[in-house]
Design a protein around this motif. Structure first.
Motif, PDB file in Angstrom:
ATOM      1  N   ARG A 462       0.825  -1.211   0.000  1.00  0.00           N
ATOM      2  CA  ARG A 462       0.000   0.000   0.000  1.00  0.00           C
ATOM      3  C   ARG A 462       0.860   1.263   0.000  1.00  0.00           C
ATOM      4  O   ARG A 462       0.355   2.362   0.194  1.00  0.00           O
ATOM      5  CB  ARG A 462      -0.922   0.027   1.226  1.00  0.00           C
ATOM      6  CG  ARG A 462      -1.854  -1.158   1.332  1.00  0.00           C
ATOM      7  CD  ARG A 462      -2.986  -1.080   0.309  1.00  0.00           C
ATOM      8  NE  ARG A 462      -3.964  -2.113   0.524  1.00  0.00           N
ATOM      9  CZ  ARG A 462      -3.958  -3.298  -0.084  1.00  0.00           C
ATOM     10  NH1 ARG A 462      -2.992  -3.581  -0.965  1.00  0.00           N
ATOM     11  NH2 ARG A 462      -4.899  -4.184   0.166  1.00  0.00           N
ATOM     12  N   LEU A 463       2.149   1.102  -0.233  1.00  0.00           N
ATOM     13  CA  LEU A 463       3.071   2.235  -0.122  1.00  0.00           C
ATOM     14  C   LEU A 463       2.740   3.356  -1.103  1.00  0.00           C
ATOM     15  O   LEU A 463       2.968   4.536  -0.824  1.00  0.00           O
ATOM     16  CB  LEU A 463       4.506   1.736  -0.358  1.00  0.00           C
ATOM     17  CG  LEU A 463       5.660   2.622   0.113  1.00  0.00           C
ATOM     18  CD1 LEU A 463       5.558   2.908   1.586  1.00  0.00           C
ATOM     19  CD2 LEU A 463       6.990   1.962  -0.218  1.00  0.00           C
ATOM     20  N   LEU A 466       0.800   6.733  -0.089  1.00  0.00           N
ATOM     21  CA  LEU A 466       1.310   7.771   0.807  1.00  0.00           C
ATOM     22  C   LEU A 466       1.311   9.154   0.184  1.00  0.00           C
ATOM     23  O   LEU A 466       0.856  10.129   0.792  1.00  0.00           O
ATOM     24  CB  LEU A 466       2.720   7.407   1.278  1.00  0.00           C
ATOM     25  CG  LEU A 466       2.831   6.323   2.351  1.00  0.00           C
ATOM     26  CD1 LEU A 466       4.280   6.098   2.731  1.00  0.00           C
ATOM     27  CD2 LEU A 466       2.022   6.703   3.571  1.00  0.00           C
ATOM     28  N   GLU A 467       1.842   9.264  -1.013  1.00  0.00           N
ATOM     29  CA  GLU A 467       1.942  10.579  -1.643  1.00  0.00           C
ATOM     30  C   GLU A 467       0.563  11.171  -1.893  1.00  0.00           C
ATOM     31  O   GLU A 467       0.346  12.374  -1.713  1.00  0.00           O
ATOM     32  CB  GLU A 467       2.744  10.485  -2.934  1.00  0.00           C
ATOM     33  CG  GLU A 467       4.228  10.252  -2.712  1.00  0.00           C
ATOM     34  CD  GLU A 467       5.024  10.359  -4.000  1.00  0.00           C
ATOM     35  OE1 GLU A 467       4.415  10.245  -5.081  1.00  0.00           O
ATOM     36  OE2 GLU A 467       6.247  10.559  -3.913  1.00  0.00           O
ATOM     37  N   CYS A 470      -0.866  12.543   1.306  1.00  0.00           N
ATOM     38  CA  CYS A 470      -0.201  13.799   1.677  1.00  0.00           C
ATOM     39  C   CYS A 470      -0.762  14.988   0.897  1.00  0.00           C
ATOM     40  O   CYS A 470      -0.791  16.116   1.406  1.00  0.00           O
ATOM     41  CB  CYS A 470       1.301  13.679   1.441  1.00  0.00           C
ATOM     42  SG  CYS A 470       2.152  12.658   2.647  1.00  0.00           S
ATOM     43  N   LEU A 479       1.672   6.970  11.181  1.00  0.00           N
ATOM     44  CA  LEU A 479       1.557   5.753  10.383  1.00  0.00           C
ATOM     45  C   LEU A 479       2.337   4.615  11.021  1.00  0.00           C
ATOM     46  O   LEU A 479       3.482   4.789  11.433  1.00  0.00           O
ATOM     47  CB  LEU A 479       2.109   5.986   8.968  1.00  0.00           C
ATOM     48  CG  LEU A 479       1.385   6.995   8.081  1.00  0.00           C
ATOM     49  CD1 LEU A 479       2.181   7.201   6.794  1.00  0.00           C
ATOM     50  CD2 LEU A 479      -0.022   6.515   7.769  1.00  0.00           C
ATOM     51  N   LEU A 481       3.892   1.055   9.960  1.00  0.00           N
ATOM     52  CA  LEU A 481       4.244   0.325   8.746  1.00  0.00           C
ATOM     53  C   LEU A 481       4.716  -1.074   9.113  1.00  0.00           C
ATOM     54  O   LEU A 481       5.699  -1.225   9.858  1.00  0.00           O
ATOM     55  CB  LEU A 481       5.343   1.055   7.976  1.00  0.00           C
ATOM     56  CG  LEU A 481       5.065   2.506   7.587  1.00  0.00           C
ATOM     57  CD1 LEU A 481       5.646   3.466   8.620  1.00  0.00           C
ATOM     58  CD2 LEU A 481       5.664   2.826   6.227  1.00  0.00           C
ATOM     59  N   ALA A 495      10.958   6.863   0.363  1.00  0.00           N
ATOM     60  CA  ALA A 495      10.605   8.118   1.029  1.00  0.00           C
ATOM     61  C   ALA A 495      11.641   9.201   0.761  1.00  0.00           C
ATOM     62  O   ALA A 495      11.292  10.355   0.464  1.00  0.00           O
ATOM     63  CB  ALA A 495      10.464   7.878   2.527  1.00  0.00           C
ATOM     64  N   LEU A 501       7.030  13.541   0.137  1.00  0.00           N
ATOM     65  CA  LEU A 501       7.200  13.049   1.504  1.00  0.00           C
ATOM     66  C   LEU A 501       8.293  13.804   2.246  1.00  0.00           C
ATOM     67  O   LEU A 501       8.165  14.077   3.444  1.00  0.00           O
ATOM     68  CB  LEU A 501       7.506  11.550   1.490  1.00  0.00           C
ATOM     69  CG  LEU A 501       6.435  10.644   0.874  1.00  0.00           C
ATOM     70  CD1 LEU A 501       6.819   9.178   1.048  1.00  0.00           C
ATOM     71  CD2 LEU A 501       5.064  10.899   1.484  1.00  0.00           C
ATOM     72  N   ILE A 507       4.961  13.912   9.692  1.00  0.00           N
ATOM     73  CA  ILE A 507       4.510  12.525   9.530  1.00  0.00           C
ATOM     74  C   ILE A 507       5.399  11.618  10.384  1.00  0.00           C
ATOM     75  O   ILE A 507       6.619  11.581  10.200  1.00  0.00           O
ATOM     76  CB  ILE A 507       4.566  12.070   8.064  1.00  0.00           C
ATOM     77  CG1 ILE A 507       3.741  13.000   7.179  1.00  0.00           C
ATOM     78  CG2 ILE A 507       4.070  10.632   7.939  1.00  0.00           C
ATOM     79  CD1 ILE A 507       3.798  12.666   5.701  1.00  0.00           C
ATOM     80  N   TYR A 509       6.572   8.071  10.985  1.00  0.00           N
ATOM     81  CA  TYR A 509       6.627   6.735  10.383  1.00  0.00           C
ATOM     82  C   TYR A 509       7.136   5.760  11.441  1.00  0.00           C
ATOM     83  O   TYR A 509       8.297   5.840  11.849  1.00  0.00           O
ATOM     84  CB  TYR A 509       7.568   6.721   9.182  1.00  0.00           C
ATOM     85  CG  TYR A 509       7.184   7.655   8.056  1.00  0.00           C
ATOM     86  CD1 TYR A 509       6.224   7.287   7.117  1.00  0.00           C
ATOM     87  CD2 TYR A 509       7.792   8.908   7.929  1.00  0.00           C
ATOM     88  CE1 TYR A 509       5.882   8.142   6.069  1.00  0.00           C
ATOM     89  CE2 TYR A 509       7.461   9.763   6.888  1.00  0.00           C
ATOM     90  CZ  TYR A 509       6.495   9.377   5.960  1.00  0.00           C
ATOM     91  OH  TYR A 509       6.163  10.219   4.933  1.00  0.00           O
ATOM     92  N   ILE A 542      -5.307   3.340   5.247  1.00  0.00           N
ATOM     93  CA  ILE A 542      -4.372   3.881   4.260  1.00  0.00           C
ATOM     94  C   ILE A 542      -4.963   3.943   2.858  1.00  0.00           C
ATOM     95  O   ILE A 542      -4.500   4.729   2.026  1.00  0.00           O
ATOM     96  CB  ILE A 542      -3.056   3.055   4.265  1.00  0.00           C
ATOM     97  CG1 ILE A 542      -1.935   3.830   3.576  1.00  0.00           C
ATOM     98  CG2 ILE A 542      -3.279   1.689   3.609  1.00  0.00           C
ATOM     99  CD1 ILE A 542      -1.528   5.079   4.292  1.00  0.00           C
TER     100      ILE A 542
END
Length: 732
Positions: A462-463, A466-467, A470, A479, A481, A495, A501, A507, A509, A542
């Protein structure tokens, strides 16, 4: 017989033996004409007897020469054997000779570190990003170690939180951790020293170790965060036994020309003994340094040198070298393989080792780290990357024969689980404590009084979301992970390569390392929730994109309704699309139009309508003010709540009932559910998760989920009494 006299006689003997054949050869070659002329004269004069005697003498010399050559061969072998067995004085470099003039042989092997002796290691670690380097160092030590370890961290508040959580969740047998907070009082002891090094004030804190570490600790290995071990740290620890009476600091010679002052014109380094010493690896005899009044010693030297040099360029290293220049008796010269320095200015490291197998510690003491130039840099880089991506769970091995740990709460829970239970793996996953590295990337954010944090969890598949999130949510995000060590490095590269990011410092992580057979969804949610530092949080997933402007809208809504005092959960209605490319609605009116055109649907309308039906989407279409709804069975909305709510129940792993159980408990606690009229989120399509595939294909999976549901409801009844009876009746 004195040591020097024996040495001189041995040298004289060798010189004579080596030169005698040469002299004879010169004599026979260049003197042959003279001998011939002399022979003729002797023949004329009748000296035949002399000639015979001379010939006999020549033959005798040749026989002696052959004998001496054989003796020389034997002597050379004996000399090599002696050299290999000599005991060298570390201070003078001269062989030690016994009272009979013979070299002292090393018949006794070097003493080993006792099996269960604790090895103490001190590291200065501050900030978020430096903790990643520390963990790679720790992995390399644990991989090679055979002894109990005690790590002493000089750290700021951020690093302490990260490392304390990591070691607590890692639970490595035979490892203790202590923290010494680098507060304003401690930093003030070195803050008066101007320092141009990028490490700042923390680069000077190693000077304070003799007084900062506990007085019962008499020796310690001090390490920089950017070193990697290629051997057992006990091999370094036992070098303490070689220290002479006054030696208190073990260091490797600097492998660059920095302290020689030849790097550029007008280069004026701090004073040092020869090439100076590198402080990336230090052996400190704390007891001796306290006796020498180390604190007063280094401060006097620093004050004196700062009068002309004005500031340090290499932080503590400059001051250590200046002190050793004035007090050379303190230094023990560590063999250079204990600190192979890969700095920008290193030139002499190649003289330190002939084979890479000889090295002990690699020191990446350059701002560019893995990009340094070295003929063996690929080997060094691969060794470093091996530990970087090594599964830390494999390092939880016991030290046999050492009573270094006691059974913890996790061990007790796992022992209590019946291995014959058909749902054993579910129960085991729910009981696990997963290794967790908080704030894996730099974080810098100060919340406002009405702030809201978006909370979500994800795995590597699911990466890509992220953008997009944002771009839809400008507020803080927490988040969790779920990744392997290798995947965490892939995430870091992703990232660091993302402008979107990297433009955000709000954020958090939090990497939770993989362990077990199921996705620990509620464990991850709890990790993310516990790191929220705002008054309110939006509990999302997510794969949902918030509407544009939702962050500002929620900040106003939470402050208007005072949800902390009145125990309210604000519902953000959820919708979904089947299209991978979607023109995202800019307003509620746009969304309603897309609903009418079947471009959007209410979330899970086709497969799980009861999950969100109580939201009352029909009412929401025309609502202009918030409205209350009642809890119903299987309700699992996405809500905004205050940060002091109950945890998610971690027995629910993989797919099913993870959010349902949480909303049920909020209802049992008396929370009101209020739907926000002008807020929405949209679920974006993706491939089914591995856990939902197992749920659909495995009857045992579904059976165990039903068993866990029943146990949760009974626990809820016991916890909340009569208020929770309705959950049992609704289920029936």
């Amino acid at each position: 017989m004195s040591m020097i006299r024996v040495y001189k006689r041995a040298v004289l003997f060798l010189v004579v033996v080596l030169l005698l054949p040469v002299i004879l050869l010169i004599y026979l070659t260049f003197g042959s004409d003279a001998i011939y002329e002399g022979k003729k004269q002797r023949d004329l004069m009748g000296f035949t007897d002399r000639e015979a005697r001379l010939a006999d003498r020549v033959r005798e010399v040749e026989q002696q020469n052959q004998m001496l050559r054989r003796q020389l061969s034997v002597s050379q072998n004996q000399l090599m054997n002696y050299q290999n067995s000599l005991v060298m004085d570390n201070e003078t470099g001269i062989s030690l000779i016994n009272e009979n003039g013979r070299p002292v042989r090393c018949n006794n092997p070097e003493p080993e570190v006792p099996k269960c002796e604790v090895i103490h290691v001190s590291i200065v670690c501050a900030g978020y990003n430096s903790t990643r380097n520390v963990i790679t160092l720790i992995k390399s030590i644990l991989f090679n170690r055979k002894h109990p370890l005690h790590f002493h961290f000089i750290s700021d508040g951020a690093a302490k939180t990260i490392l304390q959580t990591l070691f607590d969740s890692w639970s490595v047998p035979g490892v203790q951790v202590s923290f010494y907070l680098a507060d304003d009082k401690l930093k003030a002891e070195v803050a008066w020293i101007p320092n141009k090094h990028y490490s700042g004030v923390f680069g000077l804190l190693k000077l304070l170790l003799p007084n900062t570490l506990p007085t019962f600790l008499d020796k310690v290995i001090v390490l920089d965060t950017d070193v990697t071990f290629a051997t057992d740290i006990a091999e370094l620890w036992k070098i303490f036994s070689k220290f002479k009476s006054k030696q208190a600091i073990g260091l490797v010679e600097n492998q660059s020309d920095w302290y020689l002052g030849k790097l550029w014109k007008n280069h004026h380094p701090w004073p040092a003994l020869g090439r100076g010493f590198n402080t990336g690896v230090i052996l400190l005899d704390l007891q001796k340094l306290r006796e020498y009044n180390w604190s007063q010693m280094w401060k006097m030297v620093a004050e004196k040198e700062l009068m002309s040099l004005l500031s340090t360029a290499l932080a503590d290293q400059d001051i250590f070298n200046a002190v050793l220049k004035q007090n050379p008796y303190l230094i023990y010269h560590l063999p250079c393989e204990w600190n192979i320095q890969l700095s920008d200015h290193t030139k002499s490291h190649a003289l330190c080792y002939s084979e890479v197998s000889d090295l002990k510690i690699i020191h990446w003491n350059s701002p560019v780290k893995l990009l340094v130039k070295n003929k063996h840099v690929e080997f060094f880089r691969n060794l470093h990357l091996t530990f970087l991506e090594y599964d830390g769970n494999l390092l939880r091995r016991e030290l046999f024969g050492c009573a270094t740990s006691t059974p913890n709460e996790l061990d007790s829970k796992l022992v209590a689980i019946n291995e014959d239970d058909e749902c054993y793996e579910f129960r085991r996953q729910g009981a696990l404590v997963l290794r967790t590295h908080l704030y894996y990337i730099d974080y810098d954010y100060t919340p406002s009084p009405d702030d809201v944090t978006l909370v979500a969890q994800l795995s590597m598949d699911r990466l890509q979301m992220l953008e997009a999130i944002c771009k839809h949510w400008e507020g803080p995000i927490s988040l969790a992970l779920y990744m392997s060590d290798a995947e965490a490095q892939a995430f870091l590269r992703y990232a660091l390569g993302s402008e979107t990011l990297m433009a955000r410092k709000n954020i958090g992580y939090h990497v939770v390392y993989k362990d077990g057979q199921f996705f620990p969804v509620n464990y991850l949610r709890n990790v993310a929730v516990r790191q929220v530092n705002t008054p309110y949080m939006f509990l999302s997933d997510i794969d949902f994109l918030p509407m544009y402007g939702l962050y500002d809208y929620l900040k106003k809504a939470t402050s208007m309704m005072d949800i902390t005092v009145e125990k309210k959960a604000l519902i953000v209605p959820a919708f979904e699309t089947q299209r991978y490319r979607l023109t995202f609605p800019k307003s509620k009116a746009d969304l309603l139009s897309m609903l009418d055109m079947a471009t959007l649907f209410t979330f899970r309308f086709h497969v799980w309508p009861q999950g969100h039906a109580p939201t009352n989407f029909a009412k929401w279409r025309s609502a202009t003010t918030p409205y209350k709804v009642s809890w119903e069975s299987d309700f699992e909305p996405y809500v905004v709540v205050s940060t002091n709510i109950t945890d998610y129940d971690q027995r629910f792993v993989g797919f099913g009932w993870n959010k349902v159980s949480h909303i049920m408990e909020l209802d049992a606690q008396g929370y009101e559910f209020v739907v926000l009229p002008n807020a929405f989120i949209i679920h974006m399509p993706h491939a089914p998760s591995f856990d939902i595939a197992k749920f659909r294909s495995s009857s045992l999976y579904r059976k165990c989920l039903k068993t866990l549901k029943g146990e949760f409801q009974r626990d809820l009844s016991r916890k909340y009494g009569i208020k929770a009876l309705k959950y049992l009746s609704v289920e029936r």
